[in-house]
Scaffold this active site. Structure first.
Site, mmCIF file in Angstrom:
data_model
loop_
_atom_site.group_PDB
_atom_site.id
_atom_site.type_symbol
_atom_site.label_atom_id
_atom_site.label_comp_id
_atom_site.label_asym_id
_atom_site.label_seq_id
_atom_site.Cartn_x
_atom_site.Cartn_y
_atom_site.Cartn_z
ATOM 1 N N GLU A 191 3.880 0.925 -2.537
ATOM 2 C CA GLU A 191 4.676 1.388 -1.861
ATOM 3 C C GLU A 191 4.581 3.359 -2.251
ATOM 4 O O GLU A 191 4.752 4.272 -1.736
ATOM 5 C CB GLU A 191 6.273 1.505 -1.897
ATOM 6 C CG GLU A 191 7.551 2.184 -1.758
ATOM 7 C CD GLU A 191 7.374 1.961 0.637
ATOM 8 O OE1 GLU A 191 7.264 3.906 0.752
ATOM 9 O OE2 GLU A 191 6.711 1.658 1.025
ATOM 10 N N GLU A 224 1.775 10.326 1.783
ATOM 11 C CA GLU A 224 1.740 11.020 2.796
ATOM 12 C C GLU A 224 2.598 12.102 2.821
ATOM 13 O O GLU A 224 2.259 13.142 3.202
ATOM 14 C CB GLU A 224 3.784 10.350 3.637
ATOM 15 C CG GLU A 224 3.832 8.920 3.618
ATOM 16 C CD GLU A 224 4.600 8.465 4.701
ATOM 17 O OE1 GLU A 224 6.050 8.390 3.912
ATOM 18 O OE2 GLU A 224 4.550 7.388 5.110
#
Length: 234
Positions: free
Chosen positions: A65, A72
């Site tokens: 994660e 991103e």
């Protein structure tokens, strides 16, 4: 000088963890699930090897994660306009997180199955052994009151079965947990029932279907009805 550099690097890494936790909903969910799982691991007295396997799976999900979040941010910062490859890149990194989550779920299944099945049977047995007519009456009253409250206070948002001022899912979940509490002598079983009810309520808020007070009112309604029915007539 090296010591200061190390401390600065450590501080930067800690800031990254904190920022990810504060800004990413999925990271907060992962931490919450990890905390619950670790608590149950302590309750079930896992061995050292079982703890290693469990924490390894948890760390792997959190690591994936973090990488996904960093990727991103990096892509968004380096590319000024949308490109189809950006979406593919983000989807692939999200797929990596999903893969590690499946692996963690598989590890959890192997570690918890033999321990949770007896508890599940106890929960079902507690509900089954309770007077069925009282359970049916309590459930019916809860559903009718939820619909009545929705029709009166939720005309501007939601429907009878989704959204609205009172969460029906929370009401039913906490009603069932209360029924279990009246029919089981096991503190662990009762705690598990209420934890599941809390998770149901939390999912309604996370899904932006209800506001926090909606699930609070729903949960309170279910608890009150369960107490009234099983205290007075049970």
């Amino acid at each position: 000088m090296k010591k200061r550099s190390f401390l600065k690097s450590f501080n930067n890494a800690a800031n990254g963890l904190v920022h990810s936790f504060k800004s990413e909903k999925n990271m907060r969910i992962h931490f919450a699930v990890a905390g619950i799982v670790l608590i149950f691991a302590l309750i079930f007295e896992f061995s050292k090897l079982e703890f290693i396997a469990l924490t390894g799976a948890i760390v792997l999900v959190l690591f994936a994660e973090l990488i996904n979040t960093a990727l991103e941010y990096a892509v968004d910062a380096s590319v000024g306009e949308f490109h189809p490859l950006i979406r593919i890149c983000k989807d692939i990194s999200a797929g990596a997180v999903l893969l590690t989550a499946f692996y963690a779920a598989f590890v959890g299944y192997l570690l918890f199955y033999d321990r949770l099945v007896p508890l599940g049977n106890n929960v079902l047995g507690a509900i089954h052994q309770s007077p069925i007519h009282l359970t049916f009456i309590a459930f019916s009253l809860t559903v009718m009151l939820v619909i009545a409250l929705k029709s009166k206070y939720s005309k501007s948002r939601g429907s009878y079965f989704q959204g609205g001022t009172v969460s029906g899912h929370a009401a039913v979940s906490f009603l069932l947990a209360t029924i279990v509490s009246f029919n089981s002598d096991s503190l662990l079983v009762i705690s598990l029932a209420y934890i599941l009810a809390i998770l149901v309520a939390e999912s309604r808020v996370e899904g932006k279907i209800h506001k926090p007070m909606d699930v609070f009112y729903g949960g309170l309604l279910g608890i009150i009805i369960g107490i009234i029915i099983f205290r007075l007539f049970g």
